[in-house]
Design an enzyme around this catalytic site. Structure first.
Site, PDB file in Angstrom:
ATOM      1  CG  ASP A  20      -2.201  -0.682   1.344  1.00  0.00           C
ATOM      2  OD1 ASP A  20      -1.964  -2.116   0.111  1.00  0.00           O
ATOM      3  OD2 ASP A  20      -3.085  -0.408   2.099  1.00  0.00           O
TER       4      ASP A  20
ATOM      5  CB  CYS B 148       1.252  -6.087   3.947  1.00  0.00           C
ATOM      6  SG  CYS B 148       3.136  -5.853   5.030  1.00  0.00           S
ATOM      7  CG  ASP B 149      -1.141  -2.450   4.270  1.00  0.00           C
ATOM      8  OD1 ASP B 149      -0.638  -2.467   4.932  1.00  0.00           O
ATOM      9  OD2 ASP B 149      -1.507  -0.676   4.275  1.00  0.00           O
ATOM     10  CE  LYS B 150      -6.177  -2.853   2.484  1.00  0.00           C
ATOM     11  NZ  LYS B 150      -5.311  -1.895   2.529  1.00  0.00           N
TER      12      LYS B 150
ATOM     13  CB  CYS C 196       5.311   0.172   7.988  1.00  0.00           C
ATOM     14  SG  CYS C 196       5.493   0.077   6.694  1.00  0.00           S
TER      15      CYS C 196
ATOM     16  CD  GLU D  59      -4.349   2.742   3.065  1.00  0.00           C
ATOM     17  OE1 GLU D  59      -3.178   2.808   3.289  1.00  0.00           O
ATOM     18  OE2 GLU D  59      -4.339   1.677   3.656  1.00  0.00           O
TER      19      GLU D  59
ATOM     20  CB  SER E 110      -2.489   5.243   5.758  1.00  0.00           C
ATOM     21  OG  SER E 110      -1.220   4.204   6.630  1.00  0.00           O
TER      22      SER E 110
END
Length: 616
Positions: A81, A122-124, A195, A491, A517
């Site tokens: 992302d 990570c995000d998704k 992150c 985002e 985000s």
């Protein structure tokens, strides 16, 4: 007793062809009849949170085969992302969640796998795999790649901690010298891993612990630390235990829908609110609940947000603490332990790490555990050496952080705030609700009245902010960026970062039918539902309108009369096919994204696809 799913392709004379193909993958005669465990990896060289995962599948596979199973690994996609942010690439981020879920379903069902290990980060990726796991409802365990170490550099004589957001803000802030901006950029993301703050990736990996689907430490143990290796090995052993319990002993408590039930979703959301997790987690929990056939909604989130305190404050809400500090303070189990003592979670929920959450906490919550090995586990710390390799260091803090009055994790009576870190707002501009990460909002901004500055896209908003159109007291409205209208629900980290770089981070609000985000802070209100493209009131706001935001009252209001609002809606509807579409927005939308938009629901439904739309 349930029959192994894999028997469909391994047993009987008519499966001779399938067995021949299995043999070509290395399966021996003695293997037929063993459970086939799928390992869904997400290694890619595009994403720092996944760059170190290449060999993790082999680690898990070895443990599975030692425990008597057959391990077969496959890979899914993974979008970064941060790299996709601020340009057309972000349109693909949220839709990739559905593709990941589908790809896992396709591979597992096509090959009749008996159980599943999800190697995510990570995000998704974690949400997509979670959706697939709950859809499939076969034994599953999650093990993530782990968070990266916090960046550190010296500025003005002081050592400061950094993350990705610091690099973005510095790069846009004309007051920061080129030298300092480059120093921050080079220091912000020093190692492999997700992150370092409580952004979406780390939030979701923490929530898998609360849902009961991953082992203690999954959300907080650093990617670089040697202790994380054991999580992968133990995941391989545990999935065989879960498969044995279900297929040999008919124990349905080993299935993910019985682990991640309504109480578990309440536990996960309670944790999320207490730790000030990313607002994106709301989308993903709502989506996961639908796959699990659990009636968990925005109303439940609103109810929980009113009673759960903010017990753990982490970047981007404060520069003081990052995930490495959360781990030192006892990780997710430390937060859940405080929530348990406050009577705010269901400790009888099933868990892959033990009989139930109560049993798991007795061992893994450092405030009650007498196990020195557990304290050693949570003493694992950063090395401060840039690397892309997993398990590359074995540094430890001198002691764990068990200060529950002034430390990273706190008791209820010493909470950072008695109000939780997330809140659901509603009103005429968001009839089905919207989300604000209150953990990142200054108390003076908990009520805000301002003048709308309307933009039809994120790109226009960025240009307006950087061009000086936005001034103190404005409410920046970014619309037609929802799941359907974007499409893809981008985002808005760049607009919020640029507001900060212009000194407007505390002087303006931003509302959108898009999302934010996990790195966002400030008065940033997203997930406005219904979205503009679905006929939501946000599509009727005009520049100059007065907008009233009241977080304590959980309200957000467009301050115009019902008569005026009805007139605007009538005027919009009169535009025919151009109604509820952005004016003069130029955007290339691919066939893949158009297909997603046709089925996408608004954020209050988790932005999942609604196939019933094909039947309308």
């Amino acid at each position: 007793m349930p029959k192994l799913r894999s028997a469909t392709s391994t047993q009987g004379r008519n499966m001779a062809g399938a067995r021949a193909l299995w043999r070509a993958t290395g399966v021996k005669d003695s293997d037929f009849g063993k459970p086939i465990i799928a390992i869904s990896n997400s290694f890619t060289q595009f994403v720092p949170g996944h760059v170190h995962l290449k060999d993790m599948g082999s680690l898990v596979a070895g443990a599975i085969e030692e425990a008597g199973g057959i391990a077969k690994e496959f890979n899914t996609i993974a979008v970064d992302d941060g790299i996709a942010m601020g340009h057309g690439g972000m349109l693909y981020s949220l839709p990739s969640r559905e593709l990941i879920a589908d790809s896992v379903e396709y591979m597992v069902n096509a090959h009749c796998a008996d159980a599943l290990v999800c190697i995510s980060n990570c995000d998704k990726i974690t949400p997509g795999m979670m959706m697939a796991a709950l859809r499939l409802n076969i034994p599953v365990i999650f093990v993530s790649g782990g968070p990266m170490e916090a960046g550190k550099t010296k500025l003005s004589g002081d050592i400061i901690k950094l993350d990705l957001v610091d690099a973005m803000v510095a790069g846009a802030d004309e007051r920061v010298s080129d030298e300092d901006s480059e120093k921050i950029e080079r220091s912000a993301c020093p190692t492999c891993g997700s992150c370092s703050g409580m952004f979406t990736a780390n939030s979701m990996n923490c929530l898998t612990e609360a849902l009961g689907l991953s082992l203690p430490g999954n959300g907080s143990m650093l990617a670089t630390h040697a202790d994380r290796r054991e999580l992968f090995l133990e995941a391989g052993r545990r999935i065989m235990d879960l498969a044995t319990r279900y297929y040999k002993h008919d124990d349905e408590s080993a299935l993910p829908r019985n682990i991640a039930n309504f109480n578990a979703f309440e536990n996960a959301m309670t944790l999320d609110i207490a730790m000030g997790g990313s607002s994106n987690t709301v989308l993903h929990l709502l989506a996961g609940a639908q796959e699990a056939k659990v009636d968990f909604t925005m109303d439940d989130i609103d109810r929980l947000s009113r009673k759960v305190p903010h017990l753990c404050k982490v970047a981007p809400s404060t520069p003081k603490y990052h995930m490495e500090d959360v781990h030192r303070a006892g990780g997710v189990m430390g937060i859940l332990g405080e929530l348990d003592r406050a009577g705010l979670i269901h400790n009888d929920a099933y868990h892959v790490a033990g009989k139930n959450l109560k049993e798991v906490l007795a061992k893994w919550d450092i405030a009650q555990s007498q196990d020195e090995a557990v304290r050693k586990f949570f003493s694992a710390g950063p090395a401060g050496i840039p690397t892309t390799k997993a398990f590359s260091q074995d540094c430890r803090w001198d002691s764990v952080d068990d200060d529950r009055e002034g430390g990273c994790i706190r008791k209820r009576e010493f909470a950072f705030s008695q109000e939780g870190g997330l809140a659901v707002l509603s009103g005429n501009i968001a009839l089905d609700g919207c989300i604000v990460k209150t953990a990142g909002v200054e108390e003076e901004n908990h009520t805000f009245i301002g003048s709308a500055r309307v933009y039809e896209s994120q790109d226009d908003a960025v240009a307006g902010i950087l061009g000086g159109e936005v001034v103190a007291g404005d409410v920046v409205v970014i619309r037609y960026e929802g799941p359907k209208g974007g499409p893809g629900m981008q985002e808005m980290l760049y607009p919020t970062s640029y507001l900060k770089s212009r000194g407007l981070g505390k002087a303006c609000a931003l509302i959108t039918d898009g999302r934010f985000s996990g790195g966002t802070s400030g008065l940033s209100i997203g997930h406005v539902s219904p979205e503009a493209a679905a006929g939501g009131t946000i599509g009727l706001v005009e520049t100059g309108d007065r907008i009233e935001i009241d977080i304590p009252a959980r309200s957000i209001k467009l301050a115009i009369s019902d008569v005026e609002l009805a007139a605007r809606r009538s005027a919009m509807e009169s535009r025919g096919k151009q109604a509820w579409k952005p004016v003069d927005r130029i955007r290339e939308v691919s066939l893949a994204l158009k297909a997603y938009a046709l089925l996408a629901t608004s954020a209050d439904k988790g932005a999942v696809r609604d196939v019933s739309k094909l039947e309308d």
